[in-house]
Design a protein around this motif. Structure first.
Motif, PDB file in Angstrom:
ATOM      1  N   UNK A 205       0.823  -1.208   0.000  1.00 35.92           N
ATOM      2  CA  UNK A 205       0.000   0.000   0.000  1.00 35.92           C
ATOM      3  C   UNK A 205       0.858   1.260   0.000  1.00 35.92           C
ATOM      4  N   UNK A 206       1.930   1.259   0.814  1.00 31.20           N
ATOM      5  CA  UNK A 206       2.769   2.457   0.920  1.00 31.20           C
ATOM      6  C   UNK A 206       4.013   2.381   0.033  1.00 31.20           C
ATOM      7  N   UNK A 207       4.123   1.294  -0.750  1.00 26.09           N
ATOM      8  CA  UNK A 207       5.245   1.125  -1.679  1.00 26.09           C
ATOM      9  C   UNK A 207       6.585   1.257  -0.945  1.00 26.09           C
ATOM     10  N   UNK A 208       6.726   0.505   0.135  1.00 29.50           N
ATOM     11  CA  UNK A 208       7.965   0.488   0.899  1.00 29.50           C
ATOM     12  C   UNK A 208       8.521  -0.927   0.909  1.00 29.50           C
ATOM     13  N   UNK A 209       9.837  -1.043   1.077  1.00 29.14           N
ATOM     14  CA  UNK A 209      10.487  -2.353   0.981  1.00 29.14           C
ATOM     15  C   UNK A 209      10.755  -2.982   2.339  1.00 29.14           C
ATOM     16  N   UNK A 210      10.396  -2.306   3.400  1.00 24.39           N
ATOM     17  CA  UNK A 210      10.618  -2.856   4.726  1.00 24.39           C
ATOM     18  C   UNK A 210       9.899  -2.045   5.781  1.00 24.39           C
ATOM     19  N   UNK A 211       9.749  -2.643   6.966  1.00 29.30           N
ATOM     20  CA  UNK A 211       9.028  -1.949   8.032  1.00 29.30           C
ATOM     21  C   UNK A 211       9.661  -2.303   9.383  1.00 29.30           C
ATOM     22  N   UNK A 212       9.908  -1.303  10.242  1.00 26.23           N
ATOM     23  CA  UNK A 212      10.417  -1.592  11.592  1.00 26.23           C
ATOM     24  C   UNK A 212       9.334  -2.278  12.429  1.00 26.23           C
TER      25      UNK A 212
END
Length: 326
Positions: free
Chosen positions: A126-133
């Motif tokens: 959804x947020x077009x990110x490759x990773x999340x903390x």
């Protein structure tokens, strides 16, 4: 008693004015010692919003949503997200711009360890990110989940805690500069650097992409937190209070009160209401006279949108027969 901003001009003042448009005027060339690379194109979009180029994209549904607003801000201008969207959709477009790049992401998207891999994949897509903390209930960093961790996964019902990287996390302390972060990212060959406080609570995130974008777009127009600037249009009709609140919550930089006739009671009252209730820049319009401009400034507007549409796209002047040449 102060004169009313709604007094009517005399008939000769309305019809006996000479008007010139762009095609009627030429500038005479003269001697110059100024070279093109010495020209400063910086300007103000409103009282406190500075741009690096004097360009803004129109608040039209065929022109500006997040994609163009990002491009405009990267090159030093600003985009105005149109209002022909429902409130949540318009707020999401603003959010996309504010999250597209940042010197440091101050409020990064996180997930708890008990969330599933399916939830993580949906969020990252959804947020077009490759990773999340990954943080606990006290926002302490307990791990990080990236596309690399998900590459060979087949059971997306598993908890993130079973897959995330938690040992040997590379972090930096509060106050780390982008230059220092770049060294750490390069040394450890990682793409995301969590920023933590003394109690290991996550307070920010610096990514390789943000550093690369800063180098690629040195003239981008950004806020004090290093995020791209973005404006959004609102009207004066039903639901506008909820729309304004939603846009301000998403950190919009400028609200543009955008109507065909800015010299009207509803517009003036809306300017005053927004300025009284929110710490946000307000641009109002459209206007075509000095009296209208003064009325909006007196109401608290930080910028004025001048001109009533004369062309093939915005046809207010042609259809209504109201306005001045421009």
């Amino acid at each position: 008693m102060a004169p009313s901003p709604f007094s009517f001009p005399a008939e000769d003042e309305k019809f006996a004015i000479e008007g010139l448009t762009f095609d009627d005027v030429l500038l005479l060339p003269a001697a110059s010692e100024v070279l093109p690379d010495a020209v400063d194109t910086k300007c103000r979009f409103s009282k406190n919003i500075n741009l690096n180029i004097p360009l803004a994209s129109a608040a039209m549904d065929t022109v500006t949503e997040a994609r163009l607003a990002i491009a405009m801000a990267r090159h030093g201008g600003i985009g105005v997200i149109h209002r022909n969207l429902d409130i949540e959709e318009q707020a999401n477009e603003v959010d996309k711009v504010k999250r597209s790049e940042s010197g440091m992401i101050v409020e990064p998207i996180t997930l708890p360890p008990h969330a599933t891999l399916a939830q993580a994949e949906e969020l990252m897509g959804r947020f077009k990110i490759s990773g999340v903390p990954i943080t606990d209930e006290e926002r302490k960093l307990v791990g990080i989940l990236t596309n690399r961790d998900l590459r060979f996964e087949t059971d997306y019902g598993r908890n993130i805690s079973e897959v995330m990287t938690s040992d040997g996390l590379v972090t930096a302390r509060e106050g780390t500069t982008l230059e220092e972060a770049q060294v750490v990212l390069g040394k450890h060959r990682i793409e995301k650097l969590p920023i933590v406080d003394e109690e290991y609570r996550l307070i920010g995130l610096i990514t390789v992409k943000d550093i690369e974008k800063k180098i690629r777009y040195p003239d981008s127009a950004k806020d004090e937190r290093g995020r791209l600037l973005v404006a959004a249009a609102v009207g004066v009709g039903a639901g506008v209070d909820d729309r304004v609140a939603a846009l301000v919550e998403r950190d919009v930089d400028v609200l543009v009160i955008d109507t065909a006739h800015g010299h009207s009671r509803d517009v003036i009252e809306m300017v005053a209401k927004v300025k009284a209730n929110y710490s946000v820049e307000v641009v109002a319009g459209n206007v075509a006279t000095g009296d209208a401009t003064r009325a909006l400034i007196d109401a608290g507007a930080d910028g004025i949108k001048v001109g009533i549409g004369p062309g093939s796209i915005c046809t207010t002047r042609v259809v209504a027969g109201v306005g001045v040449p421009q």
